[in-house]
Design an enzyme around this catalytic site. Structure first.
Site, short mmCIF file in Angstrom:
data_model
loop_
_atom_site.label_atom_id
_atom_site.label_comp_id
_atom_site.label_asym_id
_atom_site.label_seq_id
_atom_site.Cartn_x
_atom_site.Cartn_y
_atom_site.Cartn_z
N ASP A 74 38.81 -4.98 -15.74
CA ASP A 74 40.21 -4.56 -15.75
C ASP A 74 40.38 -3.35 -16.67
O ASP A 74 41.47 -2.79 -16.78
CB ASP A 74 41.15 -5.71 -16.11
N SER A 75 39.25 -2.90 -17.28
CA SER A 75 39.23 -1.60 -17.97
C SER A 75 39.55 -0.47 -16.99
O SER A 75 39.80 0.66 -17.42
CB SER A 75 37.88 -1.36 -18.65
N ASP A 79 36.92 -8.94 -12.76
CA ASP A 79 37.87 -9.48 -13.74
C ASP A 79 39.11 -10.02 -13.05
O ASP A 79 39.67 -9.35 -12.15
CB ASP A 79 38.33 -8.35 -14.69
N LYS A 94 35.65 -13.12 -13.63
CA LYS A 94 35.54 -13.23 -15.10
C LYS A 94 36.93 -13.46 -15.69
O LYS A 94 37.90 -12.83 -15.25
CB LYS A 94 34.92 -11.94 -15.68
N GLU A 148 39.08 -14.07 -19.51
CA GLU A 148 39.04 -13.89 -20.96
C GLU A 148 39.65 -15.11 -21.64
O GLU A 148 40.79 -15.48 -21.36
CB GLU A 148 39.84 -12.65 -21.37
N GLU A 160 32.26 -9.73 -26.75
CA GLU A 160 32.65 -8.34 -27.05
C GLU A 160 32.97 -8.17 -28.53
O GLU A 160 33.74 -8.95 -29.11
CB GLU A 160 33.88 -7.97 -26.19
O1 KIV Z 1 37.12 -4.71 -18.45
C1 KIV Z 1 35.96 -4.46 -18.83
O2 KIV Z 1 35.40 -3.38 -18.60
C2 KIV Z 1 35.26 -5.49 -19.59
C3 KIV Z 1 33.99 -5.10 -20.28
C4 KIV Z 1 34.26 -4.20 -21.42
C5 KIV Z 1 33.17 -6.27 -20.66
O3 KIV Z 1 35.70 -6.59 -19.66
#
Ligand code: KIV
Length: 272
Positions: free
Chosen positions: A53-54, A92, A122, A124, A191
């Site tokens: 989600d980056s 994510d 994924k 969090e 992280e």
């Molecule tokens: O969203 C993302 O890119 C991430 C990584 C930094 C692990 O969760």
């Protein structure tokens, strides 16, 4: 290129990630958000590709990861999955799509799996997600956990500094690793935590631990735009830059602009 890469072009699965840890083969993971980049990363032999989600930061220019929507993540993830032959592909779940209720979480995760073709989702968070993870795993959705600096909680943390330096937070993180293992995760991202804590986590669980700014682990993940040097303004200590695409691209585009202005492009051989 490693012996593993030379000899084994089989699709990487959740099971294979665990085997890699058991065999002492370190796992490489990078983010991708589009078809072309994902194809390049897969061709180059990366073991796992994360549609992070980056994307909200590096592709859409938001300050945090919170604004990205499920539909936007599905668009990115489907584009990536269409390009990948070998890597294990993880998407994510964006903020707000797995916090409301069991039913809503399931519906959202099922949408991701059906509409994108990724291999896992994924989430969090720690022990409070154990039931959520169990529910997803029970219906056949592999889940990757994410502990330490979890950017979806930035408003609770207040900054993007190193997490779990204090004893209580470090002890909680190790408990969370155990709970996520027991709940059925297939891997855990850690992280921005101290390297010594990551070392303990790696020993505590048979799951592959993938680190970012967390020292040596069973594998490493970086944001591809960062490690390829697309963005000069982001230089945390943990980031190793493997290319300077910022300079490559700005030089190439500058050259093109000159050629268009001067009339050098297109030449006769570039015309029909
Ligand atoms: O969203 C993302 O890119 C991430 C990584 C930094 C692990 O969760």
């Amino acid at each position: 290129m490693s012996e593993y890469l030379n000899n084994d072009q089989r699709k990487v699965t959740a099971k294979r990630l665990s085997e890699m840890k058991a065999e002492g083969i370190r796992i490489s993971m990078l983010t991708a958000y589009d078809f072309t980049t994902a194809g390049l990363l897969d061709e180059a032999g990366v073991d796992s590709i994360l549609i992070g989600d980056s994307a909200a930061n590096v592709k859409a220019g938001f300050e945090t990861t919170l604004p990205i929507t499920l539909d936007q993540m599905i668009y990115h993830a489907a584009s990536v999955a269409r390009a990948v032959k070998r890597a294990f592909v993880v998407c994510d779940m964006p903020f707000g799509t797995y916090q409301v209720s069991r039913e809503e979480t399931l519906r959202n995760a099922i949408r991701i799996m059906k509409e994108t073709g990724v291999d896992a989702v994924k989430l969090e968070g720690g022990s409070h997600l154990a039931d959520t993870i169990r529910t997803l795993v029970q219906v056949g959705i592999p889940v990757v956990g994410h502990l330490g600096l979890t950017p979806q909680s930035i408003h609770a943390f207040g900054n993007y500094g190193v997490r779990a330096r204090a004893e209580a937070e470090a002890a909680q993180l190790l408990r969370d690793v155990e709970v996520l293992t027991e709940a059925g995760c297939c891997a855990i991202v850690l992280e921005k935590i101290p390297a010594a804590l990551t070392e303990k986590a790696v020993k505590l669980t048979p799951l592959p631990i993938i680190g970012i700014g967390a020292g040596a682990a069973d594998g490493q993940v970086l944001v591809s735009d960062d490690m390829l040097g697309m963005n000069k303004g982001f230089s945390p200590k943990f980031l190793r830059r493997y290319a300077d695409l910022h300079d490559v691209i700005t030089k190439a585009v500058g050259h093109y602009v000159e050629d268009v202005r001067s009339g050098d492009f297109p030449s006769e051989s570039e015309c029909y």
